[in-house]
Design a protein around this motif. Structure first.
Motif, PDB file in Angstrom:
ATOM      1  N   ASP A 147      29.430  46.211  12.979  1.00 53.23           N
ATOM      2  CA  ASP A 147      30.723  46.126  12.300  1.00 53.23           C
ATOM      3  C   ASP A 147      31.771  45.516  13.233  1.00 53.23           C
ATOM      4  OD1 ASP A 147      32.715  46.653  10.379  1.00 53.23           O
ATOM      5  OD2 ASP A 147      33.148  48.614  11.248  1.00 53.23           O
ATOM      6  N   LYS A 182      33.764  41.318  13.570  1.00 46.77           N
ATOM      7  CA  LYS A 182      35.196  41.126  13.329  1.00 46.77           C
ATOM      8  C   LYS A 182      35.685  39.884  14.080  1.00 46.77           C
ATOM      9  CE  LYS A 182      36.211  46.074  12.847  1.00 46.77           C
ATOM     10  NZ  LYS A 182      36.720  46.400  11.515  1.00 46.77           N
ATOM     11  N   GLU A 218      39.918  51.151   9.545  1.00 50.44           N
ATOM     12  CA  GLU A 218      38.630  51.036  10.236  1.00 50.44           C
ATOM     13  C   GLU A 218      37.559  51.871   9.554  1.00 50.44           C
ATOM     14  OE1 GLU A 218      37.784  48.953  12.554  1.00 50.44           O
ATOM     15  OE2 GLU A 218      39.820  48.174  12.695  1.00 50.44           O
ATOM     16  N   ALA A 246      36.335  50.042   6.475  1.00 54.48           N
ATOM     17  CA  ALA A 246      35.421  48.937   6.811  1.00 54.48           C
ATOM     18  C   ALA A 246      34.042  49.490   7.158  1.00 54.48           C
ATOM     19  CB  ALA A 246      35.982  48.124   7.979  1.00 54.48           C
ATOM     20  N   THR A 302      32.168  50.709   4.057  1.00 53.42           N
ATOM     21  CA  THR A 302      31.633  49.551   3.332  1.00 53.42           C
ATOM     22  C   THR A 302      30.335  49.074   3.985  1.00 53.42           C
ATOM     23  OG1 THR A 302      33.863  48.887   2.697  1.00 53.42           O
ATOM     24  CG2 THR A 302      32.159  47.187   2.579  1.00 53.42           C
ATOM     25  N   GLN A 303      30.350  49.044   5.305  1.00 53.67           N
ATOM     26  CA  GLN A 303      29.158  48.641   6.070  1.00 53.67           C
ATOM     27  C   GLN A 303      27.997  49.613   5.798  1.00 53.67           C
ATOM     28  OE1 GLN A 303      27.876  46.425   8.045  1.00 53.67           O
ATOM     29  NE2 GLN A 303      27.334  47.191  10.076  1.00 53.67           N
TER      30      GLN A 303
END
Lengths: 299, 299
Positions: free
Chosen positions: A199, A203, B245, B248, B251-252
């Protein structure tokens, strides 16, 4: 005492098993079966094995066979050795997942499946191959036996006795219990650590982020340094239990997200505090178990 | 050289700052302001400070004031010291979050906010209090300055110079950049580790699970041994960036869950492999930065 031992795969796990039994004087003769000529030659040169074979003929007449090759090869190996498997031989393995190994054994061995006693030594190092093999890898470590209903007591004891001679402490679980336990305490953490590093690495400002990552991040992500191929295989082999643990964890994260969004400091502190307490108790239990036993000087 | 230094909170962070400046000969006189009489007496006995005060009168005439109390107290402390703040004094802090500290400083200091230069030393130990303070805590560590537009160059340099004298390496970010970076590489991993241990501890078979947790689990969860109160405060103080964060990451995880459920080994291996590679590059970069510089023997 094992008279004739065959080790399939003479890397870290198989080679350390061979070395530990030799050191304990608990084995007479060891044959290594190895696909990699370089590994085979090296294991012979290091004195880990007495002989190297490339064919499964070598299994005929063995007392004990340890499979220590990558787990994804288990079924292929068992099918190849089945024709050579005499009634006096016991086969065991060292795979990180057990229900899939049992299914592979049933498919490959058929009526001979009673001779297969599955297991999992909870030990490892960050290096691989015959040169990584050491004789004290298993001392004080757990070996989890996951016997089949078909296994006889003497067959189970042949496997347990060999691991005990390596210094391991024998535990017993069913294959299903084993896979649930390790999904929670090992497989899920690996997936979570890989996911976090991936992750961050994806980015746009990844370089800036890594620049400020410190020791907490290093320890949290240490397991993301493990072999991607091995953990792909473990994830797929233990798919069901891993999905169940991942779902429970995602539910937990969704709960914490809602509490954080609501500014609910009391709940955050309660969750963090419960985790801190549970971890401290666990660490204390480990340290107590690993502490040297007091020597009794009384008569 | 700092002529008169005031340290508010003489625990690990403030005490180590005082000790490092004394060792470097970079400070003449240090007053500690401490709510805990026991900490104050101990800091005096250990020679960390030359004097202990309980009132903010002590701030009058100081060149530099370091706030090293829990972050949640920042606004209260700044409001209390504001009336005593002369025009020649610079105030800085050591908080783990910065946008909330800046907001607290603007609210508490009003027209004097130009005298507040926020910062964050990236260093710590697992112990606390004056006895934990050491003079080399900051050597080679990063100190992140997050100056305000109102700060003058000389005010910023007074703070940077003091931390440089402690051995720290000075970095600069905006408060918002700082909070985004540390949400990703520190605050989120803490939340994830706490969540995992809490999740396991709440299961009916928690004892069985902890029994088989090994070194990978120990390292992954080490940060869940941190103070729940401190991390509650950090989570709330950096709520916005931490939620972003966490979203994100969730979602990962949802993506990985779908790939695992589909038996998509290629994607799992790609994600795990990308993580392993990124982590190895990061570790290599750290080790290169920390390696002793070669001594040039050429003339």
């Amino acid at each position: 005492m094992v008279d004739n031992l065959v080790v399939v795969g003479v890397g870290l796990i198989g080679g350390s098993f061979a070395r530990a039994l030799k050191k304990a004087g608990a084995v007479r003769r060891i044959v290594g079966i190895e696909r990699s000529p370089a590994y085979g030659e090296r294991a012979l040169a290091l004195g880990i094995v007495d002989e190297v074979a490339t064919s499964f003929d070598a299994v005929a007449g063995a007392d004990l066979v340890l499979l220590a090759a990558p787990v994804a090869q288990t079924r292929r190996i068992l099918a190849a050795l089945a024709p050579h498997l005499g009634p006096g031989t016991v086969v065991t393995d060292a795979g990180s997942t057990k229900a899939d190994v049992v299914a592979a054994a049933r498919a490959a061995l058929g009526g001979k499946v009673a001779q297969f006693v599955p297991g999992h030594p909870i030990a490892g190092r960050e290096t691989n191959g015959p040169d990584a093999a050491i004789d004290d890898l298993y001392i004080g470590k757990k070996f989890v036996l996951t016997p089949l209903p078909e296994n006889g007591a003497a067959q189970v004891e042949r496997v347990a006795g060999a691991w005990r001679a390596c210094g391991a402490v024998i535990h017993r679980l069913t294959p299903e219990e084993h896979d649930k336990v390790f999904a929670a305490v090992s497989h899920l953490p690996h997936l979570l650590a890989y996911a976090l590093v991936d992750d961050i690495a994806n980015k746009a400002h990844a370089d800036l982020l890594f620049q400020y990552a410190a020791s907490g991040f290093r320890d949290f992500t240490r397991i993301a340094g493990s072999s991607p191929e091995m953990w792909r295989d473990i994830s797929l082999a233990n798919q069901g239990a891993l999905l169940a643990e991942l779902d429970a964890y995602m539910t937990q994260l969704a709960h914490l997200r809602a509490r954080l969004a609501a500014g609910d400091g009391a709940t955050l502190e309660a969750v963090y505090g419960n985790a801190q307490r549970a971890r401290r108790q666990w660490i204390e239990a480990i340290e107590a178990a690993e502490a040297p036993q007091p020597i009794d000087n009384a008569e």
